[in-house]
Design an enzyme around this catalytic site. Sequence first.
Site, PDB file in Angstrom:
ATOM      1  N   HIS A  79      -1.303 -12.965  -5.794  1.00  0.00           N
ATOM      2  CA  HIS A  79      -1.564 -14.204  -5.057  1.00  0.00           C
ATOM      3  C   HIS A  79      -0.353 -14.654  -4.248  1.00  0.00           C
ATOM      4  O   HIS A  79      -0.485 -15.006  -3.061  1.00  0.00           O
ATOM      5  CB  HIS A  79      -1.976 -15.329  -6.009  1.00  0.00           C
ATOM      6  CG  HIS A  79      -2.011 -16.666  -5.348  1.00  0.00           C
ATOM      7  ND1 HIS A  79      -3.067 -17.088  -4.564  1.00  0.00           N
ATOM      8  CD2 HIS A  79      -1.082 -17.660  -5.293  1.00  0.00           C
ATOM      9  CE1 HIS A  79      -2.788 -18.290  -4.069  1.00  0.00           C
ATOM     10  NE2 HIS A  79      -1.587 -18.660  -4.488  1.00  0.00           N
ATOM     11  N   CYS A  94      -7.585 -20.149  -0.654  1.00  0.00           N
ATOM     12  CA  CYS A  94      -7.056 -18.786  -0.565  1.00  0.00           C
ATOM     13  C   CYS A  94      -8.179 -17.769  -0.716  1.00  0.00           C
ATOM     14  O   CYS A  94      -9.089 -17.934  -1.535  1.00  0.00           O
ATOM     15  CB  CYS A  94      -5.996 -18.567  -1.644  1.00  0.00           C
ATOM     16  SG  CYS A  94      -5.261 -16.924  -1.625  1.00  0.00           S
ATOM     17  N   ASP A 147      18.310  -2.097   1.705  1.00  0.00           N
ATOM     18  CA  ASP A 147      19.546  -2.839   1.895  1.00  0.00           C
ATOM     19  C   ASP A 147      20.721  -1.931   1.519  1.00  0.00           C
ATOM     20  O   ASP A 147      20.535  -0.828   1.016  1.00  0.00           O
ATOM     21  CB  ASP A 147      19.543  -4.130   1.080  1.00  0.00           C
ATOM     22  CG  ASP A 147      19.419  -3.893  -0.418  1.00  0.00           C
ATOM     23  OD1 ASP A 147      19.589  -2.745  -0.862  1.00  0.00           O
ATOM     24  OD2 ASP A 147      19.162  -4.857  -1.154  1.00  0.00           O
ATOM     25  N   CYS A 168      -7.794 -15.176  -6.283  1.00  0.00           N
ATOM     26  CA  CYS A 168      -8.517 -16.439  -6.148  1.00  0.00           C
ATOM     27  C   CYS A 168     -10.022 -16.245  -6.033  1.00  0.00           C
ATOM     28  O   CYS A 168     -10.799 -17.133  -6.418  1.00  0.00           O
ATOM     29  CB  CYS A 168      -7.980 -17.209  -4.939  1.00  0.00           C
ATOM     30  SG  CYS A 168      -6.305 -17.843  -5.207  1.00  0.00           S
ATOM     31  N   ASP A 223      13.024 -11.275   3.889  1.00  0.00           N
ATOM     32  CA  ASP A 223      12.703 -10.676   2.599  1.00  0.00           C
ATOM     33  C   ASP A 223      13.195 -11.595   1.494  1.00  0.00           C
ATOM     34  O   ASP A 223      14.148 -12.354   1.691  1.00  0.00           O
ATOM     35  CB  ASP A 223      13.364  -9.306   2.441  1.00  0.00           C
ATOM     36  CG  ASP A 223      14.818  -9.434   1.975  1.00  0.00           C
ATOM     37  OD1 ASP A 223      15.069  -9.266   0.763  1.00  0.00           O
ATOM     38  OD2 ASP A 223      15.692  -9.736   2.801  1.00  0.00           O
ATOM     39  N   CYS A 255      -7.534 -14.443  -1.417  1.00  0.00           N
ATOM     40  CA  CYS A 255      -6.998 -13.231  -2.030  1.00  0.00           C
ATOM     41  C   CYS A 255      -7.869 -12.778  -3.214  1.00  0.00           C
ATOM     42  O   CYS A 255      -8.720 -13.528  -3.717  1.00  0.00           O
ATOM     43  CB  CYS A 255      -5.547 -13.444  -2.477  1.00  0.00           C
ATOM     44  SG  CYS A 255      -5.341 -14.306  -4.059  1.00  0.00           S
TER      45      CYS A 255
END
Length: 379
Positions: A338, A307, A95, A312, A269, A309
């Site tokens: 997560h 989930c 940015d 998890c 974002d 991931c």
Amino acid sequence: MAPAVTYEPIKTCKQSGARLGRVHTPHGVIETPAFMPVGTQATVKTMSPEELKQMDAHIILSNTYHLFLRPGHDIVRQAGGLHKFMNWDRPILTDSGGFQVFSLSEMRKITEEGVAFRSHLNGDKLFISPEKSIEIQNALGADIIMAFDECPPFPAEHSYAKQSLERTTRWAERCLQSHSRPDDQALFAIVQGGMYEDLRKQSAAQLTSMDFPGYAIGGLSVGEPKPLMYEVLDYTVPMLPAHKPRYLMGVGSPDALVEGAIRGIDMFDCVLPTRIARNGTVMTSSGRLVVRNAKYADDFGPLDPECSCYTCKNYSRAYIRHLIKADETFGIRLTTYHNLHFLLELMRQVRQAIRNDALLDFRDHFFEKYGLDENGKGF
């Protein structure tokens, strides 16, 4: 000379009008709509680049203001650019530093030349102009860089928002003129104008006439109600070129990602997933969960049973709560992993729903399960 970054349209959802595409950059392809994890100081807090790749982050964002303060853009240049400095070989967006500078409020002074401000670290007097912002970003070497803009607060009077957007337009032109690496860095302009339709139209018209390779919508998610944000998107997005990327800045709640995609946004974002993770709050398929709460002390199930991931699959709510209550950094790493995985997976599902011409159905099902109403309340 071919532009550094191009947008490839793939499909438009017949049900919603959302678009599926690819943004081609010097460091790889971004499948869109996409969420960009924020790596403010050349790192996504607590995450390694390898972990970000595991969860299939296509692009990350870094912050010009913070890297200007430390370690300094000359250090990053000497390291071979931001990609080498942080060991990330996929796309990066930086940015302009404008939002951070303007958020300093009493510590800064805006003039036509630029913004004088004091460092939040040590109080040093500093100055960033459009030219300086581009100089810093050229040194950092991100694939996508942003024009230096003025971000008005919410609410703002029409007269102030108009003055602000016109300065942003003049600064955008100066950014274009000072950009030294157009062959390998794409400079995006930022549409401003507050919550006023006539001003958004003015800003979009002026900036699109300059033919930037991509366009962002700034000045949203700054305190306005979400229905108002969606209203601004409804009339602003159609004014942006269909053959170029569209980026909604600073937006990352699950409901806003879905609603933004429906309105034709390609890139998002936000620090939200990493920030709330540090407070022990996670996003799950059935809504927001504060794992540090006492009721999870003996809950040995995963954060989100649906989930897949790393967190998890391997750790329980009880264990993560223990880590966070004990101020163990690993607990924050697990909640951060997560949350980022959750939003990246959400965007994968959004892209699949567009392929299936079913994004509105997906939204309704997701909102109902997540406990959100049509205004996004309940998150």
